[in-house]
Enzyme design. Sequence first.
Site, PDB file in Angstrom:
ATOM      1  CD  GLU A  64      -2.600  -1.791   0.964  1.00  0.00           C
ATOM      2  OE1 GLU A  64      -3.640  -2.235   0.434  1.00  0.00           O
ATOM      3  OE2 GLU A  64      -1.752  -2.520   1.487  1.00  0.00           O
ATOM      4  CB  THR A  65       1.221   4.269  -1.826  1.00  0.00           C
ATOM      5  OG1 THR A  65       2.337   3.535  -2.364  1.00  0.00           O
ATOM      6  CG2 THR A  65       1.629   5.725  -1.652  1.00  0.00           C
TER       7      THR A  65
END
Length: 270
Positions: free
Chosen positions: A45-46
Amino acid sequence: MRQWTIDAFASGPFKGNPACVVEPFDAWPETGWMHALAAENNQAETAFLLRTNDPARFGLRWMTPTIEVPLCGHATLASAHTLLEELGAKADALAFDTQSGRLSVRRAGERLEMDFPADPPRRVDEPAGLAEALGARPLEIWAGRFLTAVLADEAQVRGLKPDLAALQSISSAAAQGRGNVGVAALAAPGGDYDVVDRFFAPGSGIPEDPATGGMHCGLGPLFAGKLGKTVLRFHQAYPGRGGDIEVETAGERVLLRGRAVTVIESRLRI
């Protein structure tokens, strides 16, 4: 703009689950740009943060390399760590406005504690082909936000080498889990954990996730019922890393506790 890579639910550097956290924005950037940066980062994830008029409240969105997800535990933990430890937020607790509603994170000694909605699963029939795709025969199948297979013991969980394409197809066809499957078993007696688990997320573009807060929103209530206690220690047995999550089930909420470590600070040149 600056960006940090944070190992979340980690006992130390290079453990737990890495997430990239971008310095907070004053307005949301274009969604396609966020997808492109998440793909460039190529982490599970970002996290993208949005400032508000309240210094302890932020908007929060999560992108995998392929999709935007409605809930992500480890990237929320990483976001709170970034705000508190890297950007010097003075608040005792932080609030995040997300697609899954208001989430809060506070300090809990050396750990951070996240207040998330519980996802108590329901017992379901085993989808055809699941045992073959996992390479192990489940004792039970449960469905909530994700499909979860309860296995016989910790050794089975650690030894799995599943057929990811088959898992994605089976989970999606069963309309359970969006192509993502968790597995869990009671830990071996005498260890440091109550439950050992893993999470395979090909439906989200992630073959296997190292430490998954969202999955434990369901595992917490499930195993609290099995073991008769509300506070449980989970170890997510991703090979070579591993994530440590303490889960307290409190009615319609779960409290997820873990540590986070900053491993990289970088600067975006775009």
